[in-house]
Design a protein around this motif. Structure first.
Motif, PDB file in Angstrom:
ATOM      1  N   VAL A  35       0.928  -1.058  -0.071  1.00 27.44           N
ATOM      2  CA  VAL A  35       0.082  -0.054   0.079  1.00 27.44           C
ATOM      3  C   VAL A  35       0.870   1.270  -0.150  1.00 27.44           C
ATOM      4  O   VAL A  35       0.511   2.211  -0.566  1.00 27.44           O
ATOM      5  CB  VAL A  35      -0.716  -0.009   1.254  1.00 27.44           C
ATOM      6  CG1 VAL A  35      -1.803   1.068   1.378  1.00 27.44           C
ATOM      7  CG2 VAL A  35      -1.939  -1.234   1.098  1.00 27.44           C
ATOM      8  N   ASN A  36       1.841   1.174   0.721  1.00 26.65           N
ATOM      9  CA  ASN A  36       2.905   2.365   0.908  1.00 26.65           C
ATOM     10  C   ASN A  36       3.449   2.631  -0.731  1.00 26.65           C
ATOM     11  O   ASN A  36       3.564   3.705  -0.876  1.00 26.65           O
ATOM     12  CB  ASN A  36       4.080   1.961   1.390  1.00 26.65           C
ATOM     13  CG  ASN A  36       5.049   3.235   1.607  1.00 26.65           C
ATOM     14  OD1 ASN A  36       4.522   4.440   2.338  1.00 26.65           O
ATOM     15  ND2 ASN A  36       6.183   3.091   1.402  1.00 26.65           N
ATOM     16  N   ASP A  37       3.680   1.787  -1.650  1.00 27.84           N
ATOM     17  CA  ASP A  37       4.124   1.687  -2.816  1.00 27.84           C
ATOM     18  C   ASP A  37       3.028   2.529  -3.548  1.00 27.84           C
ATOM     19  O   ASP A  37       3.431   3.487  -4.441  1.00 27.84           O
ATOM     20  CB  ASP A  37       4.441   0.383  -3.443  1.00 27.84           C
ATOM     21  CG  ASP A  37       5.743  -0.295  -3.145  1.00 27.84           C
ATOM     22  OD1 ASP A  37       6.475   0.497  -2.442  1.00 27.84           O
ATOM     23  OD2 ASP A  37       5.682  -1.544  -3.079  1.00 27.84           O
ATOM     24  N   ASP A  54     -11.065  -6.673 -11.087  1.00 28.15           N
ATOM     25  CA  ASP A  54     -11.481  -7.049  -9.670  1.00 28.15           C
ATOM     26  C   ASP A  54     -11.610  -5.985  -8.774  1.00 28.15           C
ATOM     27  O   ASP A  54     -10.829  -4.767  -9.223  1.00 28.15           O
ATOM     28  CB  ASP A  54     -10.383  -8.046  -8.889  1.00 28.15           C
ATOM     29  CG  ASP A  54      -8.937  -7.761  -8.822  1.00 28.15           C
ATOM     30  OD1 ASP A  54      -8.665  -6.634  -8.530  1.00 28.15           O
ATOM     31  OD2 ASP A  54      -8.012  -8.199  -9.805  1.00 28.15           O
ATOM     32  N   PRO A  55     -11.760  -5.703  -7.662  1.00 31.24           N
ATOM     33  CA  PRO A  55     -11.894  -4.487  -6.867  1.00 31.24           C
ATOM     34  C   PRO A  55     -10.510  -3.645  -6.884  1.00 31.24           C
ATOM     35  O   PRO A  55     -10.557  -2.556  -6.742  1.00 31.24           O
ATOM     36  CB  PRO A  55     -12.466  -4.910  -5.330  1.00 31.24           C
ATOM     37  CG  PRO A  55     -13.292  -6.407  -5.706  1.00 31.24           C
ATOM     38  CD  PRO A  55     -12.315  -6.732  -6.738  1.00 31.24           C
ATOM     39  N   MET A  56      -9.608  -4.463  -6.429  1.00 24.64           N
ATOM     40  CA  MET A  56      -8.312  -3.748  -6.360  1.00 24.64           C
ATOM     41  C   MET A  56      -7.680  -3.248  -7.641  1.00 24.64           C
ATOM     42  O   MET A  56      -7.056  -1.924  -7.969  1.00 24.64           O
ATOM     43  CB  MET A  56      -7.361  -4.748  -5.876  1.00 24.64           C
ATOM     44  CG  MET A  56      -5.896  -4.174  -5.420  1.00 24.64           C
ATOM     45  SD  MET A  56      -6.163  -2.920  -3.951  1.00 24.64           S
ATOM     46  CE  MET A  56      -4.626  -2.116  -3.862  1.00 24.64           C
ATOM     47  N   ARG A  57      -7.906  -3.918  -8.806  1.00 23.54           N
ATOM     48  CA  ARG A  57      -7.169  -3.499  -9.961  1.00 23.54           C
ATOM     49  C   ARG A  57      -8.446  -2.308 -10.596  1.00 23.54           C
ATOM     50  O   ARG A  57      -7.846  -1.254 -10.963  1.00 23.54           O
ATOM     51  CB  ARG A  57      -7.313  -4.533 -11.070  1.00 23.54           C
ATOM     52  CG  ARG A  57      -6.546  -5.772 -11.099  1.00 23.54           C
ATOM     53  CD  ARG A  57      -6.678  -6.933 -11.916  1.00 23.54           C
ATOM     54  NE  ARG A  57      -5.758  -7.861 -12.073  1.00 23.54           N
ATOM     55  CZ  ARG A  57      -4.554  -7.955 -12.693  1.00 23.54           C
ATOM     56  NH1 ARG A  57      -4.378  -6.841 -13.422  1.00 23.54           N
ATOM     57  NH2 ARG A  57      -3.725  -8.817 -12.477  1.00 23.54           N
ATOM     58  N   ALA A  58      -9.579  -2.239 -10.217  1.00 20.87           N
ATOM     59  CA  ALA A  58     -10.447  -1.059 -10.624  1.00 20.87           C
ATOM     60  C   ALA A  58     -10.098  -0.093  -9.790  1.00 20.87           C
ATOM     61  O   ALA A  58     -10.034   1.155 -10.424  1.00 20.87           O
ATOM     62  CB  ALA A  58     -11.720  -1.638 -10.418  1.00 20.87           C
ATOM     63  N   ALA A  59      -9.818  -0.178  -8.644  1.00 21.48           N
ATOM     64  CA  ALA A  59      -9.550   0.910  -7.827  1.00 21.48           C
ATOM     65  C   ALA A  59      -8.098   1.509  -8.140  1.00 21.48           C
ATOM     66  O   ALA A  59      -7.992   2.735  -8.270  1.00 21.48           O
ATOM     67  CB  ALA A  59      -9.203   0.454  -6.293  1.00 21.48           C
ATOM     68  N   HIS A 105     -11.179   4.879  -1.224  1.00 25.50           N
ATOM     69  CA  HIS A 105     -10.843   6.115  -1.421  1.00 25.50           C
ATOM     70  C   HIS A 105     -11.006   6.169  -3.071  1.00 25.50           C
ATOM     71  O   HIS A 105     -11.446   7.115  -3.734  1.00 25.50           O
ATOM     72  CB  HIS A 105      -9.284   6.351  -1.086  1.00 25.50           C
ATOM     73  CG  HIS A 105      -8.939   7.738  -1.406  1.00 25.50           C
ATOM     74  ND1 HIS A 105      -9.547   9.010  -1.133  1.00 25.50           N
ATOM     75  CD2 HIS A 105      -7.639   8.202  -2.167  1.00 25.50           C
ATOM     76  CE1 HIS A 105      -8.840  10.055  -1.473  1.00 25.50           C
ATOM     77  NE2 HIS A 105      -7.829   9.657  -2.351  1.00 25.50           N
ATOM     78  N   ALA A 106     -10.942   4.977  -3.698  1.00 21.59           N
ATOM     79  CA  ALA A 106     -11.159   5.046  -5.051  1.00 21.59           C
ATOM     80  C   ALA A 106     -12.471   5.180  -5.518  1.00 21.59           C
ATOM     81  O   ALA A 106     -12.807   5.956  -6.374  1.00 21.59           O
ATOM     82  CB  ALA A 106     -10.544   3.689  -5.627  1.00 21.59           C
ATOM     83  N   ARG A 107     -13.595   4.521  -4.720  1.00 16.13           N
ATOM     84  CA  ARG A 107     -15.079   4.903  -4.661  1.00 16.13           C
ATOM     85  C   ARG A 107     -15.194   6.275  -4.608  1.00 16.13           C
ATOM     86  O   ARG A 107     -16.229   6.708  -5.006  1.00 16.13           O
ATOM     87  CB  ARG A 107     -15.618   3.797  -3.826  1.00 16.13           C
ATOM     88  CG  ARG A 107     -15.640   2.520  -4.111  1.00 16.13           C
ATOM     89  CD  ARG A 107     -16.317   1.656  -3.554  1.00 16.13           C
ATOM     90  NE  ARG A 107     -16.541   0.256  -4.005  1.00 16.13           N
ATOM     91  CZ  ARG A 107     -17.212  -0.226  -4.798  1.00 16.13           C
ATOM     92  NH1 ARG A 107     -18.163   0.527  -5.429  1.00 16.13           N
ATOM     93  NH2 ARG A 107     -17.197  -1.538  -5.209  1.00 16.13           N
ATOM     94  N   THR A 108     -14.544   6.861  -3.778  1.00 16.56           N
ATOM     95  CA  THR A 108     -14.939   8.423  -3.321  1.00 16.56           C
ATOM     96  C   THR A 108     -14.439   9.191  -4.531  1.00 16.56           C
ATOM     97  O   THR A 108     -15.057  10.218  -4.899  1.00 16.56           O
ATOM     98  CB  THR A 108     -14.188   8.929  -1.986  1.00 16.56           C
ATOM     99  OG1 THR A 108     -14.628   7.941  -0.928  1.00 16.56           O
ATOM    100  CG2 THR A 108     -14.498  10.386  -1.725  1.00 16.56           C
ATOM    101  N   MET A 109     -13.245   8.830  -5.249  1.00 15.68           N
ATOM    102  CA  MET A 109     -12.558   9.706  -5.949  1.00 15.68           C
ATOM    103  C   MET A 109     -13.370   9.529  -7.539  1.00 15.68           C
ATOM    104  O   MET A 109     -13.165  10.362  -8.159  1.00 15.68           O
ATOM    105  CB  MET A 109     -11.146   9.677  -6.291  1.00 15.68           C
ATOM    106  CG  MET A 109     -10.265   9.888  -5.128  1.00 15.68           C
ATOM    107  SD  MET A 109     -10.485  11.615  -4.974  1.00 15.68           S
ATOM    108  CE  MET A 109      -9.586  12.345  -6.338  1.00 15.68           C
ATOM    109  N   GLY A 136      -8.012  -2.000   1.875  1.00 18.10           N
ATOM    110  CA  GLY A 136      -9.568  -1.540   1.860  1.00 18.10           C
ATOM    111  C   GLY A 136      -9.640  -0.181   1.622  1.00 18.10           C
ATOM    112  O   GLY A 136     -10.613   0.439   1.176  1.00 18.10           O
ATOM    113  N   ASP A 137      -8.538   0.528   2.248  1.00 13.98           N
ATOM    114  CA  ASP A 137      -8.508   2.097   2.261  1.00 13.98           C
ATOM    115  C   ASP A 137      -8.217   2.398   0.805  1.00 13.98           C
ATOM    116  O   ASP A 137      -9.017   3.355   0.182  1.00 13.98           O
ATOM    117  CB  ASP A 137      -7.292   2.463   3.177  1.00 13.98           C
ATOM    118  CG  ASP A 137      -7.872   2.258   4.526  1.00 13.98           C
ATOM    119  OD1 ASP A 137      -8.723   2.051   5.067  1.00 13.98           O
ATOM    120  OD2 ASP A 137      -6.868   2.241   5.424  1.00 13.98           O
ATOM    121  N   VAL A 138      -7.510   1.705  -0.005  1.00 14.98           N
ATOM    122  CA  VAL A 138      -7.198   2.058  -1.306  1.00 14.98           C
ATOM    123  C   VAL A 138      -8.570   2.155  -2.040  1.00 14.98           C
ATOM    124  O   VAL A 138      -8.596   2.942  -2.889  1.00 14.98           O
ATOM    125  CB  VAL A 138      -6.140   1.183  -1.974  1.00 14.98           C
ATOM    126  CG1 VAL A 138      -6.001   1.368  -3.530  1.00 14.98           C
ATOM    127  CG2 VAL A 138      -4.705   1.456  -1.013  1.00 14.98           C
TER     128      VAL A 138
END
Length: 358
Positions: free
Chosen positions: A253-255, A303-308, A280-284, A275-277
């Motif tokens: 996540v730091n990367d 998938d959720p992470m790639r989409a974010a 935040h993507a859903r907000t942005m 989960g924070d990533v």
């Protein structure tokens, strides 16, 4: 001296300075689009939003504040000649909703006085800082309003189909006539759900599809080669499914935060987990013009992470993208989706950031 100060190099300016043409501050049309989408939940009407848009147009592109010094005459001109009374009424409503602060001078004029010795300034005018401070909250409300609108449209279509079916089978039944007449009114989700219960839902039960079903086609048995194009379609789906199951990321996540530090600055809380990533993507997403339907389609395709991560990348390069929504669709489910790998791009960005700090 004033000219030299206003045109000073970016490296000599205050680090807190905001600019409408940088990623640190959403562009005016994005702010207005968010307000229009969230209007039903905020209690805003279209004329009030248009007045607020006129105020935003008076802000300079590069500034260290959000205070509007334009007179009522200027605002009236930019609003195609509305009266001072209407402007005052709109300002009062915006103040009541917590989107604007009014700082009046003793003579009711709007201006700024600076003190070069102490490095302070007095600003008298309409302060839009509350609006910019609440952009994250407004984005959440906009996404919720879009979901509510989609749910209302779905329920109306389902009720109309049921009522029309019953009316065709039983023309003398007064219930379908009453239901269709009720649909002319503006109804809430609860009212539509209650109206739906009054109809026989079994008549179109076979027409209801589960949207997640296409995702499971990759787990079915491969078809024979003689089936032509269909088998090629399922073969492609199977390949994408395998890639989703075994992503080669090796990213922390730091990367992600280091590679897209400008995007992380928008978050109201620290980004520490995946989960924070994603949250935040859903907000942005709605803040840059990515609607809820497009985002959910990307989640189902990838998938959720790639989409974010796709959202983070779009926001980072927002200045270079003509239409964020169209570009997001292209890299997640369109022509550019085949070669799009968010993990590799984040790794390259992280390496670039490391070299910049070296």
């Amino acid at each position: 001296m004033a000219f030299q100060h206003s045109s000073a190099a970016l490296s000599l300016r205050d680090g807190l300075a905001l600019s409408a043409d940088t990623a640190k501050q959403p562009e005016r049309h994005i702010v207005i689009d968010l307000l229009r989408q969230a209007a039903p939940l905020l209690g805003l009407k279209a004329p009030v939003i248009t007045t607020l848009d006129a105020m935003l147009s008076c802000l300079p592109p590069q500034r260290t504040h959000h205070t509007v010094f334009a007179s009522n005459a200027t605002l009236s001109f930019r609003r195609n000649g509305i009266s001072d009374r209407t402007i005052r009424r709109h300002v009062a409503l915006l103040m009541e909703l917590g989107l604007l602060n009014r700082n009046d001078s003793p003579n009711r004029k709007r201006f700024m006085r600076t003190n070069a010795r102490e490095g302070t300034a007095l600003r008298f005018g309409f302060d839009l800082a509350p609006l910019f401070n609440r952009l994250s909250e407004i984005a959440h409300l906009a996404a919720e309003a879009v979901r509510d609108a989609e749910q209302i449209a779905y329920l109306k279509s389902r009720i109309r189909a049921l009522a029309s079916k019953q009316l065709a089978e039983h023309p003398e039944d007064p219930l379908p006539h009453a239901v269709l007449k009720t649909l002319r009114r503006k109804l809430t989700i609860k009212e539509l759900e209650a109206l739906l219960q009054t109809l026989d839902q079994a008549v179109i039960e076979t027409q209801i599809d589960v949207l997640d079903e296409p995702q499971h086609t990759a787990e079915t048995t491969d078809l024979a080669d003689s089936n032509g194009q269909n088998v090629r379609h399922h073969h492609k789906s199977t390949k994408e499914h395998i890639d989703k199951k075994h992503p080669v990321s090796a990213l922390s996540v730091n990367d992600i935060v280091v590679a897209c530090s400008e995007v992380a600055e928008f978050s109201l809380r620290p980004i520490r987990t995946e989960g924070d990533v994603i949250a935040h993507a859903r907000t942005m997403a709605p803040m840059v013009g990515i609607d809820a339907t497009t985002y959910e389609r990307a989640v189902s395709t990838l998938d959720p992470m790639r989409a974010a991560l796709a959202v983070w990348i779009v926001v980072k390069f927002h200045e270079r993208v003509r239409s964020a929504g169209a570009y997001f669709r292209a890299i997640t489910s369109g022509a550019r989706s085949e070669g799009f790998d968010p993990y590799s791009l984040i790794r390259r960005l992280c390496g670039t950031a490391a070299q910049a700090w070296a």
